[in-house]
Design an enzyme around this catalytic site. Structure first.
Site, mmCIF file in Angstrom:
data_model
loop_
_atom_site.group_PDB
_atom_site.id
_atom_site.type_symbol
_atom_site.label_atom_id
_atom_site.label_comp_id
_atom_site.label_asym_id
_atom_site.label_seq_id
_atom_site.Cartn_x
_atom_site.Cartn_y
_atom_site.Cartn_z
ATOM 1 N N LYS A 94 -8.349 -8.558 5.809
ATOM 2 C CA LYS A 94 -7.711 -7.397 4.685
ATOM 3 C C LYS A 94 -8.733 -7.241 3.583
ATOM 4 C CE LYS A 94 -3.404 -6.857 4.212
ATOM 5 N NZ LYS A 94 -2.051 -6.830 4.267
ATOM 6 N N HIS B 233 -0.666 1.749 10.671
ATOM 7 C CA HIS B 233 -0.346 0.994 10.361
ATOM 8 C C HIS B 233 -0.165 2.257 8.944
ATOM 9 C CE1 HIS B 233 -1.694 -3.120 11.301
ATOM 10 N NE2 HIS B 233 -3.172 -2.538 11.315
ATOM 11 N N LYS C 269 3.176 4.867 7.551
ATOM 12 C CA LYS C 269 4.328 4.977 7.958
ATOM 13 C C LYS C 269 4.450 6.048 9.008
ATOM 14 C CE LYS C 269 4.695 2.550 4.026
ATOM 15 N NZ LYS C 269 4.797 2.599 2.463
ATOM 16 N N GLU D 49 5.877 -3.761 -1.399
ATOM 17 C CA GLU D 49 5.927 -3.884 -0.601
ATOM 18 C C GLU D 49 6.203 -4.745 0.435
ATOM 19 O OE1 GLU D 49 4.325 0.262 0.351
ATOM 20 O OE2 GLU D 49 2.602 -1.247 0.481
ATOM 21 N N ASN E 157 1.885 -0.630 -4.867
ATOM 22 C CA ASN E 157 1.656 1.408 -5.296
ATOM 23 C C ASN E 157 2.218 1.627 -6.558
ATOM 24 O OD1 ASN E 157 0.759 1.159 -2.524
ATOM 25 N ND2 ASN E 157 2.250 1.584 -1.458
ATOM 26 N N ARG F 215 3.077 4.589 -8.010
ATOM 27 C CA ARG F 215 2.783 6.154 -7.822
ATOM 28 C C ARG F 215 4.354 6.112 -7.619
ATOM 29 N NH1 ARG F 215 2.515 6.366 -2.698
ATOM 30 N NH2 ARG F 215 0.630 4.102 -1.724
ATOM 31 N N VAL G 15 5.707 9.166 -0.429
ATOM 32 C CA VAL G 15 6.299 10.046 0.436
ATOM 33 C C VAL G 15 7.637 10.208 0.382
ATOM 34 C CG1 VAL G 15 5.733 11.237 2.789
ATOM 35 C CG2 VAL G 15 3.525 9.733 1.810
#
Ligand code: ADP
Length: 449
Positions: free
Chosen positions: A158, A235, A237, A275, A289, A291, A294
């Site tokens: 990653k 990856h 959503k 997450e 994250n 922020r 969505v």
């Protein structure tokens, strides 16, 4: 409270922020590229400023143009939405240097969580369980093979600065490792300007479960339960729901409390999402994250808390809206991301919307900025809108979603609506029995187990 907020974004999220501002009695400034002159957020804002040509780097990511727009309109705060500059710590600092408020976390926390290696180290220190993996970046001088063997194959390479599912490569066995390392590293270098990569155990059938947090920046923080975002393609959503069909009240309370405690210790400010991958009853942190996400409406529907409105209030120095004990999870909510894409090949399908009929009725919400006759430009993401449904139970929610999907009409472009109409009738989905690789296996026509 702020007098005038400049919304440094476009599409449905710009509209979402605008709505919260209206309710708070705050004046709004929309910014737009030349391609978005006819966009809904521009029409509904009190003022608008054109900030550049279509490419994002010349408009929505153009910091000098955004500063000039603040100066011209007299805005005193900027809401970045999601994507674009929302997780850019330097942008938050530049705004502060110009006496403008950034509606988001402290720059140091954005920077910390933006580096996934540092984020993992911080999570570990704060008592959050993480995915087993390398201690830090794996460079050319490190014994990558030794580290991978110690973790156990398959491993996932990653990118430290990764996002949007990019810079990730699976090595199934020792033979694949070197290629996966160089591919991920090259991809990371060109996408994020940072070649550093790290290794993680590749989990076979986990669920993606994320915890919504809210902090006041002074050591007060709460969690608002979880969202299950396991239905993904590449990856990314596709469908999100809450509560997760895989969690019971005890597991929810435990992981939620761990996250809230960590945010209290950090003195985290504003909204955030922690997450995790969840497998065999264990949680493994993957990233945070810093922020609004969505999929935030899922949480809004089941907690009755307006996350964007609270985000603005908190940024202006306000207190948390409720105590942890006052947070009540009510019923079930599912969000479908309806994209302008082929439901089969997923090729983007920009163009003019000839017919548009959003569904309605009890428990049905549409967050979208499109209208009949609107032309979806080819330059940005392909989201047509989010269909969010609420029901007293998951079963009622699915029943409503089936009806709402059948009612929704978007013509002139291809959309992923047919995929959702099929998914909502799939036994595994109805049973809530799926994991992060389920959708790809389903799309490939393989038995998804
Ligand atoms: P990004 O920032 O690019 O979205 P994330 O770390 O959030 O990257 O991971 C995105 C998705 O990739 C996860 O939701 C999951 O589906 C998959 N993923 C990430 N880490 C792992 C892992 N260790 N094992 C299996 N899948 C993973």
């Amino acid at each position: 409270m702020f007098d005038k907020i400049l919304i440094a974004n476009r599409g449905e999220i710009a509209l979402r922020v605008l709505r919260a501002c209206k309710e708070l009695g705050i004046a709004t400034v929309a910014v737009h590229s030349t391609a978005d002159a006819d966009a809904m957020h521009v029409r509904l804002a009190d003022e608008s400023v054109c900030i550049g040509p279509p490419p994002s780097k010349d408009s929505y990511l153009n910091v000098p143009a955004l500063l000039a727009a603040c100066e011209i309109t007299g805005a005193d705060a900027v809401h970045p939405g999601y994507g674009f500059l929302s997780e850019n710590a330097r942008f938050a600092e530049i705004l502060a240097e110009h006496n403008l408020h950034f509606i988001g976390p402290k720059a140091e926390h954005i920077r910390l969580m933006g580096d996934k290696i540092e984020a993992k180290k911080t999570a570990k220190k704060l008592g959050i369980p993480v995915v087993p993996g390398s201690d830090g970046a794996v460079g050319p001088d490190d014994d990558a093979m030794g580290i991978a063997q110690a973790i156990g194959f398959p491993v996932l390479v990653k990118a430290a600065s990764g996002g949007g599912g990019r810079g990730m490569k699976v090595a199934q066995s020792a033979e694949d490792l070197m290629l996966a390392l160089s591919t991920a590293s090259n991809e990371a270098k060109s996408a994020f300007g940072d070649a550093s990569v790290y290794l993680e155990k590749y989990l076979q059938k986990p669920r993606h479960i994320e915890i919504q947090v809210l902090g006041d920046g002074r050591g007060g923080a709460i969690h608002l339960g979880e969202r299950d975002c396991s239905l993904q393609r590449r990856h990314q959503k596709v469908w999100e729901e809450g509560p997760s069909p895989a969690l019971d009240a005890t597991a929810r309370k435990k992981i939620g409390a761990t996250c809230a405690r960590a945010m209290q210790e950090m003195k985290y400010l504003g909204v955030g999402t922690v997450e995790f991958l969840y497998e065999d009853g264990e949680f493994y942190f993957i990233e945070m994250n810093t922020r609004i996400q969505v999929e935030h409406p899922v949480t809004e529907m089941i907690t009755d808390i307006d996350l964007v409105l609270e985000q603005i209030r908190i940024a202006a120095g306000g207190d948390l809206p409720v105590t942890q004990d006052e947070v009540v999870i009510n019923g079930h909510s599912i969000e479908c991301r309806v994209n302008a894409e082929s439901p089969v090949s997923f090729r983007p399908s920009p163009g003019k919307i000839l017919q548009y009929h959003p569904p309605g009725g009890l428990g049905v919400r549409i967050d979208s900025a499109v209208y009949q006759g609107y032309v979806i430009p080819p330059y940005y993401d392909s989201l047509v809108g989010k269909l969010i449904v609420h029901g007293k139970t998951r079963q009622e929610c699915l029943m409503r979603l089936r009806r709402a999907l059948d009612e929704m009409v978007v013509e002139g472009i291809e959309t992923t609506l047919p995929l959702f109409r099929a998914l909502v009738r799939e036994p595994a989905i109805i049973d809530g029995d799926y994991h992060i690789h389920w959708l790809e296996q389903y799309l490939a026509g393989q038995p998804a187990g």
